[in-house]
Scaffold this motif. Structure first.
Motif, PDB file in Angstrom:
ATOM      1  N   VAL A 182      72.967  16.622   6.312  1.00 28.33           N
ATOM      2  CA  VAL A 182      71.512  16.796   6.432  1.00 28.33           C
ATOM      3  C   VAL A 182      71.046  16.317   7.806  1.00 28.33           C
ATOM      4  CG1 VAL A 182      69.261  16.108   5.552  1.00 28.33           C
ATOM      5  CG2 VAL A 182      71.108  16.641   3.946  1.00 28.33           C
ATOM      6  N   PHE A 183      71.498  15.139   8.235  1.00 24.05           N
ATOM      7  CA  PHE A 183      71.106  14.624   9.550  1.00 24.05           C
ATOM      8  C   PHE A 183      71.654  15.509  10.670  1.00 24.05           C
ATOM      9  CE2 PHE A 183      70.014  10.787   7.234  1.00 24.05           C
ATOM     10  CZ  PHE A 183      68.931  10.295   7.959  1.00 24.05           C
ATOM     11  N   ASP A 184      72.861  16.015  10.501  1.00 24.77           N
ATOM     12  CA  ASP A 184      73.446  16.902  11.506  1.00 24.77           C
ATOM     13  C   ASP A 184      72.624  18.179  11.626  1.00 24.77           C
ATOM     14  OD1 ASP A 184      75.208  17.990  13.362  1.00 24.77           O
ATOM     15  OD2 ASP A 184      76.599  18.724  11.839  1.00 24.77           O
ATOM     16  N   LEU A 185      72.245  18.748  10.483  1.00 27.92           N
ATOM     17  CA  LEU A 185      71.422  19.953  10.482  1.00 27.92           C
ATOM     18  C   LEU A 185      70.074  19.687  11.146  1.00 27.92           C
ATOM     19  CD1 LEU A 185      70.816  22.860   9.583  1.00 27.92           C
ATOM     20  CD2 LEU A 185      70.152  21.943   7.347  1.00 27.92           C
ATOM     21  N   ALA A 186      69.459  18.545  10.839  1.00 23.57           N
ATOM     22  CA  ALA A 186      68.166  18.202  11.428  1.00 23.57           C
ATOM     23  C   ALA A 186      68.247  18.134  12.946  1.00 23.57           C
ATOM     24  CB  ALA A 186      67.676  16.875  10.858  1.00 23.57           C
ATOM     25  N   ASP A 187      69.355  17.670  13.467  1.00 21.93           N
ATOM     26  CA  ASP A 187      69.535  17.606  14.923  1.00 21.93           C
ATOM     27  C   ASP A 187      69.826  18.990  15.514  1.00 21.93           C
ATOM     28  OD1 ASP A 187      69.119  14.863  15.115  1.00 21.93           O
ATOM     29  OD2 ASP A 187      71.233  14.399  14.736  1.00 21.93           O
ATOM     30  N   ARG A 188      70.619  19.773  14.821  1.00 21.14           N
ATOM     31  CA  ARG A 188      71.025  21.076  15.357  1.00 21.14           C
ATOM     32  C   ARG A 188      69.874  22.071  15.446  1.00 21.14           C
ATOM     33  NH1 ARG A 188      76.748  22.881  14.862  1.00 21.14           N
ATOM     34  NH2 ARG A 188      78.060  21.092  14.366  1.00 21.14           N
ATOM     35  N   VAL A 189      68.908  22.014  14.507  1.00 20.28           N
ATOM     36  CA  VAL A 189      67.830  23.009  14.526  1.00 20.28           C
ATOM     37  C   VAL A 189      66.931  22.845  15.750  1.00 20.28           C
ATOM     38  CG1 VAL A 189      67.767  23.338  12.030  1.00 20.28           C
ATOM     39  CG2 VAL A 189      66.323  21.577  13.059  1.00 20.28           C
ATOM     40  N   GLY A 190      67.052  21.709  16.461  1.00 21.02           N
ATOM     41  CA  GLY A 190      66.231  21.508  17.658  1.00 21.02           C
ATOM     42  C   GLY A 190      66.978  21.750  18.952  1.00 21.02           C
ATOM     43  N   ARG A 191      68.251  22.104  18.868  1.00 19.73           N
ATOM     44  CA  ARG A 191      69.040  22.287  20.082  1.00 19.73           C
ATOM     45  C   ARG A 191      68.729  23.638  20.723  1.00 19.73           C
ATOM     46  NH1 ARG A 191      75.174  21.110  19.136  1.00 19.73           N
ATOM     47  NH2 ARG A 191      74.184  19.194  18.360  1.00 19.73           N
ATOM     48  N   ARG A 192      68.453  23.614  22.039  1.00 25.52           N
ATOM     49  CA  ARG A 192      68.091  24.823  22.758  1.00 25.52           C
ATOM     50  C   ARG A 192      68.927  24.945  24.028  1.00 25.52           C
ATOM     51  NH1 ARG A 192      65.862  24.879  18.647  1.00 25.52           N
ATOM     52  NH2 ARG A 192      63.652  25.125  18.139  1.00 25.52           N
ATOM     53  N   PRO A 193      69.685  26.029  24.212  1.00 25.15           N
ATOM     54  CA  PRO A 193      70.411  26.224  25.472  1.00 25.15           C
ATOM     55  C   PRO A 193      69.442  26.533  26.604  1.00 25.15           C
ATOM     56  CG  PRO A 193      70.658  28.146  24.061  1.00 25.15           C
ATOM     57  CD  PRO A 193      69.941  27.107  23.239  1.00 25.15           C
ATOM     58  N   VAL A 194      69.733  26.077  27.808  1.00 31.56           N
ATOM     59  CA  VAL A 194      68.874  26.291  28.962  1.00 31.56           C
ATOM     60  C   VAL A 194      69.336  27.552  29.684  1.00 31.56           C
ATOM     61  CG1 VAL A 194      68.018  25.330  31.131  1.00 31.56           C
ATOM     62  CG2 VAL A 194      68.530  23.809  29.198  1.00 31.56           C
ATOM     63  N   GLY A 195      68.456  28.515  29.802  1.00 28.40           N
ATOM     64  CA  GLY A 195      68.789  29.752  30.487  1.00 28.40           C
ATOM     65  C   GLY A 195      67.691  30.775  30.290  1.00 28.40           C
ATOM     66  N   ASN A 196      67.901  31.976  30.796  1.00 28.79           N
ATOM     67  CA  ASN A 196      66.919  33.039  30.648  1.00 28.79           C
ATOM     68  C   ASN A 196      67.613  34.392  30.706  1.00 28.79           C
ATOM     69  OD1 ASN A 196      66.851  34.060  33.580  1.00 28.79           O
ATOM     70  ND2 ASN A 196      66.398  31.860  33.812  1.00 28.79           N
ATOM     71  N   VAL A 197      66.926  35.386  30.217  1.00 33.84           N
ATOM     72  CA  VAL A 197      67.435  36.758  30.189  1.00 33.84           C
ATOM     73  C   VAL A 197      66.414  37.654  30.867  1.00 33.84           C
ATOM     74  CG1 VAL A 197      68.135  38.688  28.715  1.00 33.84           C
ATOM     75  CG2 VAL A 197      68.665  36.337  28.021  1.00 33.84           C
ATOM     76  N   ARG A 198      66.881  38.515  31.793  1.00 35.38           N
ATOM     77  CA  ARG A 198      65.960  39.454  32.430  1.00 35.38           C
ATOM     78  C   ARG A 198      66.536  40.866  32.381  1.00 35.38           C
ATOM     79  NH1 ARG A 198      66.944  40.641  37.942  1.00 35.38           N
ATOM     80  NH2 ARG A 198      68.734  39.532  38.836  1.00 35.38           N
ATOM     81  N   LYS A 199      65.621  41.826  32.323  1.00 36.04           N
ATOM     82  CA  LYS A 199      66.008  43.227  32.219  1.00 36.04           C
ATOM     83  C   LYS A 199      66.228  43.816  33.600  1.00 36.04           C
ATOM     84  CE  LYS A 199      64.719  47.470  29.788  1.00 36.04           C
ATOM     85  NZ  LYS A 199      63.699  48.114  28.922  1.00 36.04           N
ATOM     86  N   LEU A 200      67.309  44.565  33.778  1.00 36.08           N
ATOM     87  CA  LEU A 200      67.619  45.213  35.043  1.00 36.08           C
ATOM     88  C   LEU A 200      67.021  46.616  35.088  1.00 36.08           C
ATOM     89  CD1 LEU A 200      71.392  44.175  35.278  1.00 36.08           C
ATOM     90  CD2 LEU A 200      69.390  43.000  36.249  1.00 36.08           C
ATOM     91  N   LYS A 201      67.011  47.215  36.280  1.00 41.32           N
ATOM     92  CA  LYS A 201      66.417  48.538  36.449  1.00 41.32           C
ATOM     93  C   LYS A 201      67.142  49.596  35.635  1.00 41.32           C
ATOM     94  CE  LYS A 201      64.535  47.727  41.073  1.00 41.32           C
ATOM     95  NZ  LYS A 201      64.555  48.170  42.496  1.00 41.32           N
ATOM     96  N   ASN A 202      68.432  49.404  35.408  1.00 38.86           N
ATOM     97  CA  ASN A 202      69.203  50.394  34.646  1.00 38.86           C
ATOM     98  C   ASN A 202      69.078  50.216  33.135  1.00 38.86           C
ATOM     99  OD1 ASN A 202      70.681  48.109  34.208  1.00 38.86           O
ATOM    100  ND2 ASN A 202      72.592  48.865  35.115  1.00 38.86           N
ATOM    101  N   GLY A 203      68.251  49.268  32.709  1.00 40.08           N
ATOM    102  CA  GLY A 203      68.020  49.052  31.285  1.00 40.08           C
ATOM    103  C   GLY A 203      68.933  48.024  30.656  1.00 40.08           C
ATOM    104  N   ALA A 204      69.915  47.538  31.397  1.00 41.62           N
ATOM    105  CA  ALA A 204      70.799  46.484  30.879  1.00 41.62           C
ATOM    106  C   ALA A 204      70.135  45.121  31.076  1.00 41.62           C
ATOM    107  CB  ALA A 204      72.145  46.549  31.584  1.00 41.62           C
ATOM    108  N   TYR A 205      70.831  44.057  30.632  1.00 45.82           N
ATOM    109  CA  TYR A 205      70.245  42.709  30.682  1.00 45.82           C
ATOM    110  C   TYR A 205      71.208  41.739  31.360  1.00 45.82           C
ATOM    111  CZ  TYR A 205      66.642  44.436  27.576  1.00 45.82           C
ATOM    112  OH  TYR A 205      65.597  45.151  27.050  1.00 45.82           O
ATOM    113  N   ARG A 206      70.635  40.899  32.211  1.00 46.46           N
ATOM    114  CA  ARG A 206      71.392  39.884  32.934  1.00 46.46           C
ATOM    115  C   ARG A 206      71.055  38.505  32.375  1.00 46.46           C
ATOM    116  NH1 ARG A 206      75.664  40.243  35.998  1.00 46.46           N
ATOM    117  NH2 ARG A 206      74.745  41.717  37.474  1.00 46.46           N
TER     118      ARG A 206
END
Length: 444
Positions: A182-206
């Protein structure tokens, strides 16, 4: 039967131009009625008339005209007129009627329904891929509707839903978490990876991600944004990307588990409902989400749902931190608000916490939020609390659920076996030299 003057004391029989016989009789209201069937022989008509007379005398007669009402119409009125149904129950009944009952039986007259028809209806549901659980829910609804038609409205002589076991559900056993999980789950639900996603001109994602404080670009180009986000999440979970920790849902998970709260109850809590000095939380309302998406604030699921539940001291620091960081000072402020300050929706919670991914990574795929309450109930039962105390904590009106939890943790058969074992061992000891022989005495 006829009287001496040749006239019947109840009703009459007439011969139709077709040569068949039809009965006529006065109903309990005094109105004359004609039988819905005709008979080839007069003796058959006389027996039918005697049967009607006996039904009226016993109070078992039903008006055949009222039995012509269609099941669809009667069931719709039944749902709308049923007192005390919760909004989600109304939605469920309406869906079951429209999806699984009306297409098969909706046009049938109540008086024409038979057990054979209902048995075939159920078989058709299961044959068309409807799960046993849903078929059982539909059957229970139909049985309740027709029970009212038989016992309250006296439209039909008896309920034709007489298929043994058709309304039974055999829910799969739900997982129970350990305290550490239960405590492990409570900690995991708040974990957020640092990064971002952007769309390229060809429609793919970087994808760009942070590693050891430095932003980097992922070598792969992703076809969809969802693919890129899943990759970022996986990198955060296995340590290839830095993570931040959002603790706004930590207290929610801990409180739901260790105070045995339902989702609707925990999402409706206000600041004033939490008394950390006394170590209690007061449950007095619950949110219900309709099939339309509307959130309705109402009473808890049962009368016993209004309750005060003790909070383990081990989670009080997490609750104090949550109050100080995420909750407004107003006593009426929501304890666990949504992103814009309004009520927190289950779908929003699942999305923001990536619940499905988190529980899968923990080795608990398919874990539901309600399983936190299930875990809390099991912990409470293991305490050895009495039945009434368990019912009060769980918010149950009847003893059935509390008894299930008690039975699950008692291991009664093992206890009995161990006790017998101890007596066997004790007998062997007594039979040793210098011991006392056992004497058999009559029971009574």
């Amino acid at each position: 039967m006829a009287n001496k003057d040749g006239h019947r004391r109840f009703g009459n029989i007439r011969k139709l131009p077709s040569g068949r016989y039809q009965i006529r009789y006065p109903g309990p209201d005094g109105q004359m009625r004609s039988g819905s069937e005709t008979y080839e022989r007069k003796g058959d008509a006389e027996r039918a008339l005697s049967l009607v007379e006996a039904q009226i005398i016993k109070g078992e007669w039903t008006d055949p005209d009222r039995g012509k009402v269609k099941l669809r119409d009667y069931a719709e009125n039944w749902i709308s007129q049923r007192p005390g149904l919760r909004p989600r129950t109304v939605d469920l009944y309406t869906w079951l009627l429209k999806k699984h009952i009306t297409p098969y039986l909706g046009g049938a007259q109540l008086g024409k329904l038979s057990t054979a028809m209902i048995r075939q209806w159920r078989a058709d549901l299961l044959g068309n891929g409807v799960s046993v659980s849903v078929a059982a829910k539909a059957y229970r609804l139909l049985r309740a509707v027709l029970m009212t038609a038989a016992e309250e409205d006296h439209i039909i002589p008896r309920n034709p839903c007489r298929i043994r076991g058709a309304g039974d559900e055999h829910a799969q056993e739900r997982p129970v978490l350990t305290v550490a999980q239960v405590f492990d789950l409570a900690d995991r639900v708040g974990r957020r990876p640092v990064g971002n996603v952007r769309k390229l001109k060809n429609g793919a994602y970087r994808l760009r991600f942070q590693r050891h404080g430095e932003m980097r670009t992922h070598p792969e180009v992703f076809r969809t944004r969802a693919d890129a986000e899943r990759a970022l999440w996986a990198m955060g979970m296995d340590g290839r990307a830095d993570c931040t920790q959002d603790r706004r849902f930590r207290a929610l998970v801990l409180l739901a588990a260790f105070a045995s709260l339902r989702w609707g109850e925990v999402s409706a809590l206000r600041r004033s409902d939490l008394d950390l000095d006394a170590g209690t939380v007061r449950v007095r309302a619950a949110f219900v989400e309709r099939s339309t998406g509307e959130l309705v604030l109402g009473a808890p699921k049962s009368k016993a749902g209004r309750r005060v539940v003790g909070i383990p001291q081990g989670i009080v620091p997490a609750l104090r931190e949550h109050l100080a960081t995420y909750v407004q000072d107003d006593p009426g402020a929501l304890l666990f608000p949504g992103a814009k300050g309004g009520p927190l929706r289950r779908s929003g919670f699942n999305t923001r916490t990536r619940w499905v991914d988190v529980v899968k990574e923990m080795g608990l795929p398919g874990l539901h939020f309600h399983d936190l309450r299930h875990t809390g109930n099991m912990l409470a039962a293991r305490s050895g609390a009495g039945l009434k105390d368990l019912m009060a904590r769980m918010g149950h009106d009847n003893v059935r659920a509390a008894m299930i939890y008690q039975h699950a943790v008692r291991g009664a058969d093992k206890t009995i076996t161990d006790a017998i074992d101890r007596q066997i061992v004790g007998r062997d000891d007594d039979d040793e030299e210098g011991g006392t022989a056992t004497t058999l005495v009559p029971a009574g």
